[in-house]
Scaffold this active site. Structure first.
Site, PDB file in Angstrom:
ATOM      1  N   HIS A 138      36.673  30.174  10.766  1.00 22.79           N
ATOM      2  CA  HIS A 138      35.465  30.294   9.800  1.00 22.79           C
ATOM      3  C   HIS A 138      35.406  29.026   8.690  1.00 22.79           C
ATOM      4  O   HIS A 138      35.070  29.333   7.579  1.00 22.79           O
ATOM      5  CB  HIS A 138      35.731  31.545   9.006  1.00 22.79           C
ATOM      6  CG  HIS A 138      35.569  32.835   9.985  1.00 22.79           C
ATOM      7  ND1 HIS A 138      34.720  32.860  10.923  1.00 22.79           N
ATOM      8  CD2 HIS A 138      36.252  34.059   9.809  1.00 22.79           C
ATOM      9  CE1 HIS A 138      34.828  34.041  11.677  1.00 22.79           C
ATOM     10  NE2 HIS A 138      35.701  34.837  10.878  1.00 22.79           N
ATOM     11  N   HIS A 212      29.319  37.681   7.880  1.00 17.05           N
ATOM     12  CA  HIS A 212      30.582  38.512   8.435  1.00 17.05           C
ATOM     13  C   HIS A 212      30.722  40.134   7.523  1.00 17.05           C
ATOM     14  O   HIS A 212      31.546  40.420   7.016  1.00 17.05           O
ATOM     15  CB  HIS A 212      31.721  37.580   7.730  1.00 17.05           C
ATOM     16  CG  HIS A 212      33.066  37.906   8.813  1.00 17.05           C
ATOM     17  ND1 HIS A 212      33.826  39.128   8.862  1.00 17.05           N
ATOM     18  CD2 HIS A 212      33.605  37.022   9.545  1.00 17.05           C
ATOM     19  CE1 HIS A 212      34.624  38.985   9.532  1.00 17.05           C
ATOM     20  NE2 HIS A 212      34.831  37.957  10.079  1.00 17.05           N
ATOM     21  N   GLU A 350      29.153  39.664  14.742  1.00 17.02           N
ATOM     22  CA  GLU A 350      28.613  38.249  14.373  1.00 17.02           C
ATOM     23  C   GLU A 350      27.786  37.656  15.085  1.00 17.02           C
ATOM     24  O   GLU A 350      28.470  37.339  16.306  1.00 17.02           O
ATOM     25  CB  GLU A 350      30.234  37.475  13.920  1.00 17.02           C
ATOM     26  CG  GLU A 350      30.981  38.394  13.022  1.00 17.02           C
ATOM     27  CD  GLU A 350      32.404  37.996  12.868  1.00 17.02           C
ATOM     28  OE1 GLU A 350      32.625  36.825  12.873  1.00 17.02           O
ATOM     29  OE2 GLU A 350      33.153  38.652  13.093  1.00 17.02           O
TER      30      GLU A 350
END
Ligand code: GLA
Length: 384
Positions: A138, A212, A350
Protein backbone atom coordinates in the site's frame (compact mmCIF):
# COMPACT_ATOMS: atom_id res chain seq x y z
CA UNK A 1 10.00 21.29 -2.42
CA UNK A 2 7.54 22.87 -0.05
CA UNK A 3 3.97 21.89 -0.73
CA UNK A 4 1.12 24.09 0.31
CA UNK A 5 -2.45 24.54 -0.73
CA UNK A 6 -1.57 27.01 -3.45
CA UNK A 7 1.17 24.94 -5.08
CA UNK A 8 -0.88 21.77 -4.89
CA UNK A 9 -3.89 23.33 -6.58
CA UNK A 10 -1.79 25.33 -9.05
CA UNK A 11 0.12 22.18 -9.89
CA UNK A 12 -3.03 20.19 -10.32
CA UNK A 13 -4.55 22.89 -12.53
CA UNK A 14 -1.40 23.05 -14.63
CA UNK A 15 -1.61 19.30 -15.01
CA UNK A 16 -5.13 19.63 -16.38
CA UNK A 17 -6.76 18.32 -13.22
CA UNK A 18 -8.62 21.50 -12.26
CA UNK A 19 -11.74 21.33 -10.16
CA UNK A 20 -14.89 21.11 -12.27
CA UNK A 21 -16.87 23.66 -10.29
CA UNK A 22 -16.63 25.81 -7.22
CA UNK A 23 -13.87 25.09 -4.79
CA UNK A 24 -14.57 27.77 -2.23
CA UNK A 25 -16.77 25.98 0.27
CA UNK A 26 -19.50 28.55 -0.35
CA UNK A 27 -21.33 26.51 -2.97
CA UNK A 28 -25.11 26.49 -2.88
CA UNK A 29 -26.81 23.31 -1.81
CA UNK A 30 -27.43 20.94 -4.68
CA UNK A 31 -31.07 19.99 -5.21
CA UNK A 32 -31.59 16.97 -2.99
CA UNK A 33 -28.05 17.12 -1.65
CA UNK A 34 -26.68 18.87 1.37
CA UNK A 35 -23.78 21.27 0.91
CA UNK A 36 -20.58 19.66 2.29
CA UNK A 37 -19.94 20.83 5.85
CA UNK A 38 -16.42 21.17 7.27
CA UNK A 39 -15.42 20.78 10.90
CA UNK A 40 -12.20 20.28 12.85
CA UNK A 41 -11.62 16.56 13.53
CA UNK A 42 -8.30 16.83 15.36
CA UNK A 43 -4.68 17.88 15.16
CA UNK A 44 -1.52 16.02 14.29
CA UNK A 45 1.41 16.07 16.74
CA UNK A 46 2.94 19.02 14.83
CA UNK A 47 -0.28 21.02 15.14
CA UNK A 48 -1.53 20.43 11.59
CA UNK A 49 -5.32 20.50 11.55
CA UNK A 50 -7.28 17.54 10.20
CA UNK A 51 -10.77 18.37 9.00
CA UNK A 52 -13.83 16.23 8.54
CA UNK A 53 -16.27 16.90 5.73
CA UNK A 54 -19.88 15.72 5.98
CA UNK A 55 -21.88 15.08 2.82
CA UNK A 56 -25.37 13.77 2.28
CA UNK A 57 -27.30 12.95 -0.87
CA UNK A 58 -29.89 10.43 -2.01
CA UNK A 59 -30.11 8.87 1.47
CA UNK A 60 -26.36 8.25 1.84
CA UNK A 61 -24.36 10.06 4.52
CA UNK A 62 -20.59 10.26 4.09
CA UNK A 63 -17.91 11.69 6.38
CA UNK A 64 -14.43 12.16 4.95
CA UNK A 65 -11.17 13.23 6.60
CA UNK A 66 -8.50 15.37 5.00
CA UNK A 67 -6.10 12.79 6.53
CA UNK A 68 -5.63 10.11 3.88
CA UNK A 69 -8.99 10.91 2.26
CA UNK A 70 -10.35 8.56 4.91
CA UNK A 71 -14.03 7.60 4.81
CA UNK A 72 -14.54 8.02 8.55
CA UNK A 73 -18.22 7.12 8.42
CA UNK A 74 -20.68 5.98 5.76
CA UNK A 75 -24.25 5.72 6.96
CA UNK A 76 -26.98 3.85 5.11
CA UNK A 77 -30.62 3.04 5.92
CA UNK A 78 -31.69 -0.57 6.47
CA UNK A 79 -34.94 -2.03 5.12
CA UNK A 80 -36.84 -0.18 7.89
CA UNK A 81 -35.09 3.12 7.26
CA UNK A 82 -32.80 2.86 10.32
CA UNK A 83 -29.33 4.25 9.67
CA UNK A 84 -26.05 2.58 10.62
CA UNK A 85 -22.42 3.38 9.92
CA UNK A 86 -21.28 0.52 7.66
CA UNK A 87 -17.58 1.46 7.50
CA UNK A 88 -15.01 0.62 10.18
CA UNK A 89 -13.05 3.51 11.62
CA UNK A 90 -12.11 5.54 14.68
CA UNK A 91 -13.65 8.55 16.43
CA UNK A 92 -10.31 10.35 16.85
CA UNK A 93 -7.28 11.32 14.78
CA UNK A 94 -4.68 9.82 17.14
CA UNK A 95 -5.86 6.28 16.47
CA UNK A 96 -5.82 6.90 12.71
CA UNK A 97 -2.23 8.10 12.94
CA UNK A 98 -1.00 5.42 15.35
CA UNK A 99 -2.72 2.19 14.46
CA UNK A 100 -5.11 2.16 11.57
CA UNK A 101 -4.96 -0.83 9.21
CA UNK A 102 -5.91 1.58 6.38
CA UNK A 103 -9.52 2.03 7.63
CA UNK A 104 -11.40 3.86 4.85
CA UNK A 105 -8.23 5.31 3.36
CA UNK A 106 -7.06 6.23 -0.09
CA UNK A 107 -4.18 3.95 -1.07
CA UNK A 108 -1.20 4.98 -3.20
CA UNK A 109 0.98 4.99 -5.02
CA UNK A 110 0.46 1.31 -5.31
CA UNK A 111 -2.47 -0.61 -3.85
CA UNK A 112 -1.45 -3.97 -2.42
CA UNK A 113 2.01 -5.52 -2.59
CA UNK A 114 5.11 -5.20 -4.74
CA UNK A 115 7.43 -8.15 -4.19
CA UNK A 116 10.60 -7.27 -2.23
CA UNK A 117 9.66 -3.63 -2.88
CA UNK A 118 11.59 -3.79 -6.15
CA UNK A 119 10.87 -3.31 -9.80
CA UNK A 120 12.68 -2.33 -12.97
CA UNK A 121 11.25 0.18 -15.42
CA UNK A 122 12.91 1.19 -18.71
CA UNK A 123 16.13 -0.50 -17.53
CA UNK A 124 16.32 1.35 -14.19
CA UNK A 125 15.94 -0.62 -10.94
CA UNK A 126 13.95 0.99 -8.13
CA UNK A 127 13.92 0.07 -4.46
CA UNK A 128 10.73 1.04 -2.66
CA UNK A 129 10.00 1.47 1.02
CA UNK A 130 9.41 -1.99 2.49
CA UNK A 131 6.78 -2.33 5.23
CA UNK A 132 5.30 -5.85 5.07
CA UNK A 133 8.05 -8.35 5.73
CA UNK A 134 10.32 -8.07 2.71
CA UNK A 135 7.55 -6.56 0.56
CA UNK A 136 6.11 -3.10 -0.03
CA UNK A 137 2.42 -2.80 0.90
CA UNK A 138 0.00 0.00 0.00
CA UNK A 139 2.70 2.48 -1.00
CA UNK A 140 5.26 1.85 1.77
CA UNK A 141 5.82 3.14 5.30
CA UNK A 142 4.20 6.50 4.55
CA UNK A 143 1.72 5.95 1.76
CA UNK A 144 -0.99 8.30 0.51
CA UNK A 145 -3.13 7.22 3.49
CA UNK A 146 -0.71 8.94 5.88
CA UNK A 147 -0.76 12.46 4.45
CA UNK A 148 -3.10 15.42 4.78
CA UNK A 149 -4.81 15.97 1.43
CA UNK A 150 -6.00 19.31 0.12
CA UNK A 151 -9.79 19.14 0.00
CA UNK A 152 -12.23 21.27 -1.98
CA UNK A 153 -16.00 20.82 -1.84
CA UNK A 154 -18.18 21.13 -4.92
CA UNK A 155 -21.76 20.93 -6.05
CA UNK A 156 -22.54 20.06 -9.65
CA UNK A 157 -26.15 19.70 -10.72
CA UNK A 158 -27.70 17.31 -8.24
CA UNK A 159 -24.31 15.90 -7.16
CA UNK A 160 -22.30 16.91 -4.12
CA UNK A 161 -18.72 15.98 -3.53
CA UNK A 162 -15.11 16.65 -2.69
CA UNK A 163 -11.99 17.01 -4.76
CA UNK A 164 -8.92 15.75 -2.92
CA UNK A 165 -5.40 16.65 -4.05
CA UNK A 166 -2.05 15.21 -3.12
CA UNK A 167 1.34 15.71 -4.75
CA UNK A 168 3.85 12.91 -4.22
CA UNK A 169 7.32 14.20 -5.00
CA UNK A 170 9.89 12.40 -7.15
CA UNK A 171 11.50 9.64 -5.11
CA UNK A 172 8.90 9.56 -2.33
CA UNK A 173 8.80 6.01 -0.92
CA UNK A 174 11.26 5.13 -3.70
CA UNK A 175 8.89 5.76 -6.60
CA UNK A 176 10.14 7.70 -9.63
CA UNK A 177 8.45 10.88 -10.84
CA UNK A 178 6.42 13.59 -9.16
CA UNK A 179 2.86 12.29 -9.16
CA UNK A 180 0.07 14.87 -9.05
CA UNK A 181 -3.02 13.12 -7.80
CA UNK A 182 -6.64 14.21 -7.78
CA UNK A 183 -9.36 12.02 -6.32
CA UNK A 184 -13.01 13.03 -6.54
CA UNK A 185 -15.63 11.66 -4.18
CA UNK A 186 -19.15 12.24 -5.51
CA UNK A 187 -22.46 11.49 -3.83
CA UNK A 188 -25.14 11.36 -6.48
CA UNK A 189 -28.85 12.10 -6.17
CA UNK A 190 -29.39 8.32 -6.07
CA UNK A 191 -27.06 8.01 -3.09
CA UNK A 192 -24.24 6.37 -5.08
CA UNK A 193 -20.70 7.03 -3.90
CA UNK A 194 -18.45 7.43 -6.91
CA UNK A 195 -14.65 7.69 -6.84
CA UNK A 196 -12.74 9.17 -9.78
CA UNK A 197 -8.96 8.92 -9.60
CA UNK A 198 -6.63 10.97 -11.81
CA UNK A 199 -2.86 11.35 -11.81
CA UNK A 200 -0.05 12.70 -13.95
CA UNK A 201 3.69 12.21 -13.68
CA UNK A 202 6.85 13.89 -14.96
CA UNK A 203 8.82 10.60 -15.21
CA UNK A 204 7.76 7.08 -16.09
CA UNK A 205 6.39 5.46 -12.95
CA UNK A 206 3.88 2.87 -11.73
CA UNK A 207 0.55 3.72 -10.13
CA UNK A 208 -2.37 1.74 -8.73
CA UNK A 209 -4.74 3.79 -6.59
CA UNK A 210 -7.60 2.32 -4.60
CA UNK A 211 -9.86 2.80 -1.59
CA UNK A 212 -9.64 0.68 1.55
CA UNK A 213 -13.09 0.85 3.14
CA UNK A 214 -13.83 -1.99 5.58
CA UNK A 215 -17.48 -2.87 5.02
CA UNK A 216 -19.91 -4.31 7.52
CA UNK A 217 -23.39 -3.74 6.14
CA UNK A 218 -24.97 -4.62 9.49
CA UNK A 219 -23.04 -1.73 11.03
CA UNK A 220 -19.47 -1.34 12.26
CA UNK A 221 -18.87 -3.11 15.55
CA UNK A 222 -21.90 -5.40 15.10
CA UNK A 223 -19.90 -8.62 14.69
CA UNK A 224 -18.86 -10.95 11.89
CA UNK A 225 -19.50 -10.48 8.16
CA UNK A 226 -19.57 -14.24 7.59
CA UNK A 227 -23.32 -14.14 6.90
CA UNK A 228 -22.89 -11.44 4.23
CA UNK A 229 -23.50 -12.84 0.74
CA UNK A 230 -20.93 -11.93 -1.86
CA UNK A 231 -20.88 -12.16 -5.64
CA UNK A 232 -17.68 -11.55 -7.64
CA UNK A 233 -17.86 -11.60 -11.45
CA UNK A 234 -14.62 -13.50 -11.92
CA UNK A 235 -13.74 -17.01 -13.11
CA UNK A 236 -10.11 -16.69 -12.09
CA UNK A 237 -8.02 -15.33 -9.25
CA UNK A 238 -4.30 -14.84 -8.62
CA UNK A 239 -2.93 -17.35 -6.06
CA UNK A 240 -0.10 -16.07 -3.87
CA UNK A 241 3.08 -17.24 -2.19
CA UNK A 242 3.50 -17.16 1.59
CA UNK A 243 4.19 -13.40 1.46
CA UNK A 244 0.89 -12.81 -0.40
CA UNK A 245 2.69 -12.01 -3.66
CA UNK A 246 0.95 -13.48 -6.75
CA UNK A 247 2.72 -16.50 -8.19
CA UNK A 248 1.75 -15.34 -11.69
CA UNK A 249 -0.82 -18.09 -12.16
CA UNK A 250 -4.40 -17.19 -13.09
CA UNK A 251 -6.16 -20.07 -11.37
CA UNK A 252 -9.76 -21.10 -12.02
CA UNK A 253 -12.20 -20.47 -9.16
CA UNK A 254 -14.39 -23.34 -10.34
CA UNK A 255 -14.66 -26.07 -7.71
CA UNK A 256 -12.76 -24.01 -5.09
CA UNK A 257 -13.76 -21.79 -2.13
CA UNK A 258 -12.84 -18.87 -4.41
CA UNK A 259 -15.93 -19.31 -6.56
CA UNK A 260 -18.24 -16.35 -5.87
CA UNK A 261 -19.79 -16.23 -9.32
CA UNK A 262 -23.12 -16.88 -7.65
CA UNK A 263 -24.07 -15.21 -4.37
CA UNK A 264 -22.50 -17.14 -1.50
CA UNK A 265 -22.25 -16.48 2.23
CA UNK A 266 -18.66 -15.53 3.00
CA UNK A 267 -18.59 -17.98 5.93
CA UNK A 268 -19.68 -20.94 3.85
CA UNK A 269 -16.25 -21.94 2.55
CA UNK A 270 -13.93 -19.76 4.65
CA UNK A 271 -12.80 -22.76 6.72
CA UNK A 272 -12.44 -25.09 3.74
CA UNK A 273 -8.70 -25.50 4.44
CA UNK A 274 -7.71 -24.72 0.87
CA UNK A 275 -3.93 -24.10 1.00
CA UNK A 276 -4.44 -20.56 -0.31
CA UNK A 277 -6.81 -19.79 2.56
CA UNK A 278 -4.43 -21.24 5.11
CA UNK A 279 -1.68 -18.96 3.80
CA UNK A 280 -3.91 -15.89 3.85
CA UNK A 281 -5.83 -16.70 7.07
CA UNK A 282 -9.03 -16.46 5.02
CA UNK A 283 -9.64 -14.56 1.81
CA UNK A 284 -6.97 -12.02 0.84
CA UNK A 285 -6.70 -12.39 -2.91
CA UNK A 286 -7.06 -10.58 -6.18
CA UNK A 287 -9.87 -11.78 -8.44
CA UNK A 288 -9.17 -11.35 -12.17
CA UNK A 289 -12.47 -9.89 -13.30
CA UNK A 290 -14.08 -11.53 -16.33
CA UNK A 291 -14.86 -8.15 -17.90
CA UNK A 292 -11.18 -7.09 -17.85
CA UNK A 293 -10.30 -3.42 -18.29
CA UNK A 294 -13.31 -1.47 -19.51
CA UNK A 295 -13.80 2.07 -20.77
CA UNK A 296 -16.45 2.69 -18.10
CA UNK A 297 -17.25 1.17 -14.74
CA UNK A 298 -19.04 -2.17 -15.06
CA UNK A 299 -20.49 -4.40 -12.36
CA UNK A 300 -17.82 -6.41 -10.53
CA UNK A 301 -19.27 -7.37 -7.14
CA UNK A 302 -22.37 -7.36 -4.99
CA UNK A 303 -22.52 -7.64 -1.21
CA UNK A 304 -25.72 -8.25 0.75
CA UNK A 305 -26.41 -8.41 4.45
CA UNK A 306 -29.53 -10.54 4.95
CA UNK A 307 -30.11 -9.24 8.49
CA UNK A 308 -30.45 -5.54 7.59
CA UNK A 309 -31.29 -5.92 3.91
CA UNK A 310 -28.52 -3.46 3.00
CA UNK A 311 -26.77 -4.10 -0.29
CA UNK A 312 -23.63 -2.75 -1.93
CA UNK A 313 -23.00 -3.07 -5.64
CA UNK A 314 -19.60 -2.12 -7.04
CA UNK A 315 -18.82 -1.11 -10.61
CA UNK A 316 -15.26 -0.52 -11.82
CA UNK A 317 -13.23 -0.08 -14.98
CA UNK A 318 -10.26 -1.91 -13.41
CA UNK A 319 -9.20 -5.51 -14.17
CA UNK A 320 -8.94 -6.72 -10.56
CA UNK A 321 -10.69 -6.83 -7.20
CA UNK A 322 -8.95 -7.58 -3.90
CA UNK A 323 -11.33 -9.32 -1.50
CA UNK A 324 -9.85 -9.21 2.00
CA UNK A 325 -11.93 -10.80 4.76
CA UNK A 326 -10.54 -8.77 7.66
CA UNK A 327 -8.11 -11.53 8.65
CA UNK A 328 -5.69 -9.32 10.56
CA UNK A 329 -8.32 -7.65 12.77
CA UNK A 330 -7.36 -9.15 16.11
CA UNK A 331 -9.55 -7.63 18.79
CA UNK A 332 -7.12 -4.88 19.77
CA UNK A 333 -8.71 -1.92 17.98
CA UNK A 334 -11.69 -0.08 19.49
CA UNK A 335 -13.80 1.37 16.68
CA UNK A 336 -15.95 4.45 16.15
CA UNK A 337 -18.88 3.18 18.17
CA UNK A 338 -16.74 2.03 21.12
CA UNK A 339 -16.72 -1.66 20.25
CA UNK A 340 -13.75 -3.90 19.53
CA UNK A 341 -13.07 -5.20 16.01
CA UNK A 342 -12.27 -8.91 15.80
CA UNK A 343 -11.14 -11.11 12.91
CA UNK A 344 -13.77 -11.18 10.15
CA UNK A 345 -15.75 -8.21 11.49
CA UNK A 346 -15.48 -6.48 8.09
CA UNK A 347 -14.34 -7.05 4.53
CA UNK A 348 -12.61 -4.96 1.90
CA UNK A 349 -13.37 -4.95 -1.82
CA UNK A 350 -10.55 -3.00 -3.43
CA UNK A 351 -10.90 -2.25 -7.15
CA UNK A 352 -7.42 -2.31 -8.61
CA UNK A 353 -4.79 -3.58 -11.00
CA UNK A 354 -3.28 -6.89 -9.94
CA UNK A 355 -0.76 -6.91 -7.06
CA UNK A 356 2.91 -6.97 -8.03
CA UNK A 357 2.12 -6.03 -11.63
CA UNK A 358 5.44 -4.14 -12.04
CA UNK A 359 7.17 -7.55 -11.72
CA UNK A 360 4.65 -9.60 -13.69
CA UNK A 361 4.93 -8.91 -17.45
CA UNK A 362 1.83 -11.03 -18.16
CA UNK A 363 -0.39 -8.86 -15.91
CA UNK A 364 -2.04 -5.68 -17.27
CA UNK A 365 0.43 -2.79 -17.10
CA UNK A 366 0.45 -0.21 -14.28
CA UNK A 367 3.01 2.05 -15.96
CA UNK A 368 2.17 5.76 -16.28
CA UNK A 369 4.24 7.94 -18.55
CA UNK A 370 4.62 11.73 -18.80
CA UNK A 371 1.99 13.29 -21.02
CA UNK A 372 -0.59 10.64 -20.14
CA UNK A 373 -3.28 10.93 -17.47
CA UNK A 374 -4.08 7.99 -15.24
CA UNK A 375 -7.86 7.78 -14.90
CA UNK A 376 -9.99 5.20 -13.18
CA UNK A 377 -13.43 5.17 -11.57
CA UNK A 378 -15.33 3.06 -9.09
CA UNK A 379 -19.03 3.41 -8.30
CA UNK A 380 -20.62 2.11 -5.09
CA UNK A 381 -24.41 1.77 -5.25
CA UNK A 382 -26.49 0.99 -2.18
CA UNK A 383 -29.87 -0.54 -1.53
CA UNK A 384 -31.98 -2.00 1.24
C1 GLA B 1 -5.01 -5.45 1.94
C2 GLA B 1 -4.07 -6.59 1.93
C3 GLA B 1 -4.14 -7.34 3.21
C4 GLA B 1 -3.91 -6.42 4.39
C5 GLA B 1 -4.87 -5.28 4.33
C6 GLA B 1 -4.60 -4.25 5.39
O1 GLA B 1 -6.30 -5.83 1.80
O2 GLA B 1 -4.29 -7.45 0.85
O3 GLA B 1 -3.20 -8.38 3.22
O4 GLA B 1 -2.60 -5.95 4.38
O5 GLA B 1 -4.79 -4.64 3.10
O6 GLA B 1 -4.45 -4.80 6.66
Amino acid sequence: MELNRRTVIAGAAAAGLAATTLGTGSAEAAPGGRKPVKELFGKLADGTKVHRWSLENGGTRLKVLSWGGVVQSLELPDRHGHYANVSLGFDNIDDYVAKTPYFGALIGRYGNRIGKGRFTLDGTAYQLSVNDGVNSLHGGTKGFDKHVWDVEPFTKGSDVGLHLYYVSIDGEMGYPGTLRTKVTYTLTRDGDWRIDYEATTDKATVVNLTSHVYWNLAGEGSGSIENHELTIAASRYTPTDSGLIPTGELAKVSGTPFDFRRAKAIGRDIRAAHPQQVTAKGYDHNWALDKGITARPEHVATLRDPSSGRTLSIASDQPGLQFYSGNFLDGTLVGTGGRVYRQGDALCLETQHFPDSPNQPAFPSTVLRPGRTYRTSTVHSFGS
